[in-house]
Design a protein around this motif. Sequence first.
Motif, short mmCIF file in Angstrom:
data_model
loop_
_atom_site.label_atom_id
_atom_site.label_comp_id
_atom_site.label_asym_id
_atom_site.label_seq_id
_atom_site.Cartn_x
_atom_site.Cartn_y
_atom_site.Cartn_z
N ALA A 153 0.83 -1.20 0.00
CA ALA A 153 0.00 0.00 0.00
C ALA A 153 0.87 1.26 0.00
CB ALA A 153 -0.93 -0.01 1.21
N GLU A 154 1.91 1.26 0.82
CA GLU A 154 2.83 2.40 0.83
C GLU A 154 3.89 2.22 -0.25
OE1 GLU A 154 5.87 4.87 3.80
OE2 GLU A 154 4.58 3.27 4.60
N PRO A 155 4.11 3.22 -1.09
CA PRO A 155 5.09 3.09 -2.16
C PRO A 155 6.50 2.82 -1.63
CG PRO A 155 3.68 4.98 -2.52
CD PRO A 155 3.38 4.48 -1.15
N SER A 156 7.22 1.99 -2.34
CA SER A 156 8.59 1.66 -1.97
C SER A 156 9.54 2.75 -2.48
CB SER A 156 8.99 0.32 -2.57
OG SER A 156 8.97 0.38 -3.99
N VAL A 157 10.80 2.66 -2.06
CA VAL A 157 11.82 3.60 -2.53
C VAL A 157 11.98 3.48 -4.04
CG1 VAL A 157 14.27 4.20 -2.42
CG2 VAL A 157 13.03 3.61 -0.32
N GLN A 158 11.93 2.25 -4.55
CA GLN A 158 12.07 2.04 -5.99
C GLN A 158 10.95 2.73 -6.76
OE1 GLN A 158 14.54 0.58 -7.65
NE2 GLN A 158 13.56 0.88 -9.64
N GLU A 159 9.72 2.63 -6.28
CA GLU A 159 8.60 3.30 -6.93
C GLU A 159 8.77 4.81 -6.91
OE1 GLU A 159 4.42 1.56 -6.47
OE2 GLU A 159 5.48 0.77 -4.73
N CYS A 160 9.18 5.32 -5.75
CA CYS A 160 9.40 6.77 -5.63
C CYS A 160 10.52 7.23 -6.56
CB CYS A 160 9.74 7.13 -4.18
SG CYS A 160 8.40 6.83 -3.00
N PHE A 161 11.57 6.42 -6.67
CA PHE A 161 12.68 6.74 -7.55
C PHE A 161 12.21 6.81 -9.01
CE2 PHE A 161 16.07 4.95 -10.30
CZ PHE A 161 16.95 6.02 -10.27
#
Length: 312
Positions: A153-161
Amino acid sequence: MVNNGLETDQVAFRTLCAAMYRLRYICIAWLILVAGVAVYVALQLPNQYRSVATLVANEPSGKLSGISASLGSVGSLAGLGIGGGTEKKSVVAIEMMKSRQFFSSFLQKNDIKLALMAASDWDPVADKLLYDEQIYDTSSATWVRKPVGLRHAEPSVQECFEAFMRIFSVSQDKLTGVVTLSIEFMSPPLAQQWLQLYIDEVNLQMRLRDVKEAEDSIRFIEDKIQNTDLAEVRAVMYSMLEEHHKTLVVANIRSDYVFKSIDPPSLSDLKAGPARSLIVLGALLAALLLFVLGTLAKLLWSQNIKAGSKKD
């Protein structure tokens, strides 16, 4: 033979045009429907604003490289495995800014995940972001999007990147060395703020990197000085020590360590996108092409049925 083929193509084209003419009202209705959907979708897209910064690289003088190269075979006798080449700090810094590891550190220091991953629009009057309630529940302050695969549910660092790299751009002019950075986001103040923070962070990380390398080199060279009696090597190593100490001084007093600002991050009042007219035009062209292909497919199918009937 060629004329027969040309005549066949002309007949096929006229047949297609005739079919299109017969279906003109359906075609017009189809295009109106697609245009309406395209306009609706385009209007739902938030405006994007681009903050741009122009920087010039603070490159080292290269004196330390010359000292290292002057060691030559004498340096190898003292056990110094130091090469004569240097790396351009600006090139390293640019590649660093595009790396996931650097962004991960930036993300931990700056609270941008919510705005980056859950914002749906920006209210210019109140100067605040509006959030997609299907992604983030503002009342309970929790991520509520539906998990897909390994993504929670919470975006990962990879998704944010990945999301950040879609709005971030960096380039360097090969002739002048001038570096241009930009961030495009729905909130102009945030785009400007994030770009300035990104520049500050890369300057800081490069400073810390060079400070550590200089301190390690100083300890290494001081140890070598104590263990060599070659006067020529000792003289060169003392020069290298002086240069590493200069690096420490510069790194500790200069905040714009790698990049010096020519034009700081801008606060844009003109939208950079989306190009809504192009979206609608592209949708209309795609719809028209789809209609033509569908009509052509229908003609070919009808001809195949007729040909099969005649054979029977």
